[in-house]
Design a protein around this motif. Structure first.
Motif, mmCIF file in Angstrom:
data_model
loop_
_atom_site.group_PDB
_atom_site.id
_atom_site.type_symbol
_atom_site.label_atom_id
_atom_site.label_comp_id
_atom_site.label_asym_id
_atom_site.label_seq_id
_atom_site.Cartn_x
_atom_site.Cartn_y
_atom_site.Cartn_z
ATOM 1 N N TYR A 104 5.605 -5.730 -8.159
ATOM 2 C CA TYR A 104 5.440 -6.315 -6.128
ATOM 3 C C TYR A 104 4.811 -5.725 -5.160
ATOM 4 O O TYR A 104 4.688 -5.933 -4.592
ATOM 5 N N LYS A 105 5.443 -4.277 -5.674
ATOM 6 C CA LYS A 105 5.382 -3.317 -4.552
ATOM 7 C C LYS A 105 3.659 -3.102 -4.633
ATOM 8 O O LYS A 105 2.886 -2.648 -3.462
ATOM 9 N N ALA A 106 3.276 -3.118 -5.653
ATOM 10 C CA ALA A 106 1.647 -3.217 -6.031
ATOM 11 C C ALA A 106 1.027 -3.948 -5.006
ATOM 12 O O ALA A 106 0.046 -3.765 -4.081
ATOM 13 N N LEU A 107 1.617 -5.307 -5.071
ATOM 14 C CA LEU A 107 0.793 -6.296 -3.824
ATOM 15 C C LEU A 107 0.986 -6.297 -3.055
ATOM 16 O O LEU A 107 0.050 -6.230 -2.333
ATOM 17 N N PHE A 108 2.717 -5.880 -2.584
ATOM 18 C CA PHE A 108 2.389 -5.849 -1.154
ATOM 19 C C PHE A 108 1.663 -4.557 -0.662
ATOM 20 O O PHE A 108 1.428 -4.455 0.593
ATOM 21 N N ALA A 109 1.370 -3.266 -1.222
ATOM 22 C CA ALA A 109 0.746 -2.090 -0.970
ATOM 23 C C ALA A 109 -0.571 -2.796 -0.849
ATOM 24 O O ALA A 109 -1.660 -2.894 0.176
ATOM 25 N N ALA A 110 -1.428 -3.350 -1.819
ATOM 26 C CA ALA A 110 -2.689 -4.186 -1.454
ATOM 27 C C ALA A 110 -3.016 -5.115 -0.509
ATOM 28 O O ALA A 110 -3.890 -4.572 0.456
ATOM 29 N N ILE A 111 -1.845 -5.445 0.154
ATOM 30 C CA ILE A 111 -2.294 -6.187 1.244
ATOM 31 C C ILE A 111 -1.852 -6.059 2.676
ATOM 32 O O ILE A 111 -2.678 -5.463 3.511
ATOM 33 N N LEU A 112 -0.502 -4.476 2.812
ATOM 34 C CA LEU A 112 -0.461 -3.756 3.811
ATOM 35 C C LEU A 112 -1.139 -2.623 3.918
ATOM 36 O O LEU A 112 -1.949 -2.412 5.167
ATOM 37 N N ALA A 113 -2.015 -1.744 3.492
ATOM 38 C CA ALA A 113 -2.063 -0.567 3.601
ATOM 39 C C ALA A 113 -4.467 -1.694 4.427
ATOM 40 O O ALA A 113 -4.129 -0.867 5.436
#
Length: 257
Positions: A104-113
Motif C-alpha cells: 500500500y505504501k509503495a503504491l501511494f508513494a509512487a502516486i504522490l511523489a
C-alpha cells in the motif's frame, strides 16, 4: 523467508489491484482532514500560508507512509473466528500484515511523489530545500514512525482476544495522537506542557518528528534525542507485542476448547 515475502508482496499487490476502486477512495479520503485543517490555519494566519501549505502537504505524505489499519482487521477477524486460519499457517500472521502495509505504501508513494514534483514546479512553497543527509534522516524517521504506528495498531488489534470492541480503545489513542503527533497543528504551536509531554510519548515520532527534520525545525540535539526515544518505543512495543501474542494464543485456545 525472502521468497515467502516476495510471494506475499505479489499476492497483496494483486489483491489491491482487484479492489483498486476501494483503494483509491481510501487514499482520497485520507487527505481530506489535513487539507481542511490546513485551510483553517491558513485562514487564521494568512502570513504563514506558505509554511502551512508545505507542512500539511508533508503531513499527508508522512501520515500515509506511516498509516496502520491492522487494528480494524484484527478486531473483525478475531471476533468472527477468521483469525484462527492465520494462526494455523506456518508463517506468523504479522508477516501478512507487513506485506500489505509495504504494498500500500509503495503504491501511494509512487502516486504522490510525481504529483508533488509537478506541483512544486508551479508552487514554490512546495519545493524542498534539504541536504542529502537531511533527506536520509527524514526517510529513517518515516520508517521509525511506520514501525511505531504498525506495532501499536497490531498490539491493540490483538487485544481482541480479551475485548469485544478494541476499536473503541484504539479510538482514544487516535484522539490523543491527533494532537500530539502534529496532525492537527505543528507541534511548536502546542501549549508548552503538551510540547514537553509529546517528547516522551510515541505519537510525536509517528508524524511530527519526520516533518520537523525535513522542515529544518529539528536541530542536531533534537534529532539525536528523537531517534533515541523513538527507538526505545519501538523496542517496548516489540516486547509488548510478543507478550500479548503468546498470552492471546493461550486465551484463544482456551475459548476454542
Amino acid at each position: 523467508m525472502i521468497r515467502k515475502y516476495i510471494a506475499l508482496l505479489r499476492m497483496k499487490y494483486i489483491e489491491m489491484l482487484a479492489y483498486r476502486l476501494a483503494t483509491i477512495v481510501w487514499m482520497t479520503g485520507a487527505i481530506v482532514q489535513p487539507l481542511i485543517t490546513m485551510a483553517v490555519w491558513m485562514n487564521i494566519d494568512p502570513s504563514q500560508s506558505d509554511a502551512f501549505l508545505f507542512y500539511f502537504m508533508a503531513v499527508i505524505f508522512v501520515e500515509r507512509m506511516t498509516s496502520a489499519w491492522d487494528v480494524w482487521e484484527l478486531d473483525r477477524e478475531i471476533r468472527e473466528g477468521e483469525f484462527s486460519n492465520y494462526i494455523l499457517r506456518p508463517l506468523h500472521p504479522i508477516h501478512w500484515a507487513i506485506a500489505e502495509n509495504v504494498v500500500y505504501k509503495a503504491l501511494f508513494a509512487a502516486i504522490l511523489a510525481p504529483i508533488w514534483a509537478i506541483a512544486a514546479l508551479f508552487v514554490p512553497a512546495l519545493r524542498f530545500d534539504v541536504t542529502g543527509g537531511q533527506a536520509l534522516l527524514f526517510l529513517a524517521a518515516v520508517l521509525l514512525g511506520a514501525a511505531l504506528r504498525f506495532l501499536l495498531s497490531y498490539i491493540c488489534g490483538l487485544l481482541g482476544f480479551w475485548i469485544t470492541k478494541v476499536i473503541a480503545v484504539y479510538g482514544v489513542l487516535e484522539v490523543v495522537s491527533l494532537f500530539l503527533s502534529g496532525r492537527i497543528a505543528p507541534l511548536s504551536m502546542l501549549p508548552p506542557l503538551l510540547q514537553q509531554w509529546s517528547i516522551f510519548l510515541p505519537f510525536r515520532y509517528m508524524i511530527g518528528f519526520p516533518i520537523d527534520i525535513v522542515t529544518g525545525s529539528a536541530n542536531g540535539h533534537d534529532m539525536l534525542q528523537g531517534f533515541a526515544i523513538a527507538s526505545i518505543w519501538v523496542a517496548v512495543f516489540m516486547i509488548a507485542l510478543q507478550w500479548i501474542w503468546k498470552a492471546g494464543l493461550k486465551k484463544n485456545q482456551a475459548v476454542g476448547g
